[in-house]
Design an enzyme around this catalytic site. Structure first.
Site, PDB file in Angstrom:
ATOM      1  CE  LYS A 188      -3.975   2.036  -0.206  1.00  0.00           C
ATOM      2  NZ  LYS A 188      -4.817   1.816  -1.013  1.00  0.00           N
ATOM      3  CG  ASP A 220      -6.728  -1.231  -3.257  1.00  0.00           C
ATOM      4  OD1 ASP A 220      -5.541  -1.142  -2.829  1.00  0.00           O
ATOM      5  OD2 ASP A 220      -7.197   0.406  -2.603  1.00  0.00           O
ATOM      6  CG  ASP A 244      -4.331 -13.785   8.173  1.00  0.00           C
ATOM      7  OD1 ASP A 244      -4.460 -14.929   7.859  1.00  0.00           O
ATOM      8  OD2 ASP A 244      -4.269 -12.933   9.352  1.00  0.00           O
ATOM      9  CG  ASP A 248      -7.804 -16.669   4.841  1.00  0.00           C
ATOM     10  OD1 ASP A 248      -6.585 -18.233   4.845  1.00  0.00           O
ATOM     11  OD2 ASP A 248      -7.775 -16.458   5.763  1.00  0.00           O
TER      12      ASP A 248
END
Length: 358
Positions: A188, A220, A244, A248
């Site tokens: 970011k 994002d 993380d 997922d």
């Protein structure tokens, strides 16, 4: 005959069931490929809190450090959710990672053709997906200081140093050299100073790997692109928090979190575990899917023990099992010819891996 010491942490919930099936497959493959595995069981998680009063006993740390590799099931459950943070099962896992100094988490996501309908995305989007997320594991906002609460405010600190970024970048680029030679670094950098340092460092390290194509993407946008066009990714390199989340998200491309393994490497010992949780609601029912744990055992053979042929045999056995239509309950709706218990699924894969089922 080569002999290897394996530390076993079964943990909570379905952990004991799925680890037992992975051991079954390992025993079959070690016999057929001429090496020997010796297992030593240790406590971690809620069961450790109940028996030893702490989520990670010193004996477990010492045993893992002595072992050639660590195979881990899952920890946690509602039973321990009300405990203070330092006594919760998850604190044990974070401490173990730190104690072993395992800074690189490898999470592959492969979409099996036999289960392509299990995904919520279109076949044209996910067919052929093969992604490796390389997540920095013991730095970033989860471990940064200071952290805490003061009155009506709480705070955590995201911290990365150049050496921490360098070492995880090398892991990603080396992995890419064995794959499609593409790394996408996710950060970011338009907002965070930490991410600016991350991007600068990764760009510099990339010069040591001229064959690898490096791209950068904001977190994002990366989250969106994983759904829009996942096949554009080969290796995704990112920090602890972003990794993380993205790993997922990537796991659900396959349609079931019960299928995917992980490896945590780079330190004094390596830790192998399925990416799913302990699922206490189905523990003891014999319906848990052991494939992710079995695939984690395959990664253990490949990365820690150097038994590449044995690892290949397990991976092929998983694919053959799915092609033959064997399914556990979680994936039974997708091409099942026979619905299997946890134990039955482990036995089928073990037989195929040892070439007994050919």
């Amino acid at each position: 005959m080569k002999k290897y010491e394996i530390a076993i942490i079964k943990g909570d919930g379905i952990g004991p069931e799925i680890v037992d099936e992975a051991k079954k497959v390992l025993d079959a493959i070690s016999y057929s490929h001429g090496f020997e595995l010796s297992y030593h069981d240790y406590l971690m998680g809620g069961i450790a809190v109940d028996r030893a009063g702490v989520p990670l006993p010193d004996e477990t740390i010492e045993g893992c450090l002595r072992a050639d590799a660590v195979l881990f099931g899952a920890i946690g459950g509602e039973k321990w959710d009300s405990l203070p943070r330092e006594l919760r099962p998850e604190s044990g896992l974070l401490k173990l990672r730190k104690s072993l100094e395992i800074f690189a988490n490898l999470r592959p996501t492969v979409v099996y053709d036999e289960l392509i309908e299990a995904s919520t995305l279109k076949e044209s989007v996910i067919k052929g997906v093969d992604i490796l997320v390389v997540r920095e594991l013991i730095g970033g906002i989860y471990f940064g200081e200071p952290k805490g609460r003061e009155g009506d405010r709480a705070f955590n600190t995201m911290v990365y140093s150049v050496p921490e970024i360098e070492r995880i970048a090398h892991v990603a680029f080396k992995a890419a050299m064995r794959r499609q030679k593409r790394v996408c670094s996710v950060d970011k950098a338009n907002v965070l100073d930490v991410s600016q340092l991350w991007r600068e460092t990764v760009t510099r390290i990339a010069k040591e790997y001229p064959e690898v194509e490096l791209s950068h993407m904001y977190i994002d946008n990366a989250a969106m692109q994983l759904i829009r066009n996942p096949k554009q990714f080969d290796v995704i390199l990112t920090g602890n928090l972003f990794g993380d989340i993205l790993s997922d998200e990537a796991s659900m491309l396959s349609g079931s979190i019960g299928l995917l393994p992980s490896a945590s490497i780079g330190g004094k010992a390596a830790l192998y575990e399925p990416i799913h949780g302990s699922a206490p609601d189905i523990a003891g029912q014999g319906i848990a899917n052991p494939i992710a744990t079995i695939a984690s055992a395959s990664m253990m053979l490949r990365h820690s023990l150097g038994e590449v042929e044995a690892a290949d045999a397990i991976d092929k056995a998983i694919v053959k099992t799915l092609k033959e239509g064997y399914r556990t309950k979680d994936i039974a709706a997708f091409g099942a010819k026979e619905i299997c218990t946890t134990d039955e699924m482990g036995s089928i894969i073990a037989n195929y891996a040892a070439k007994k089922g050919e």
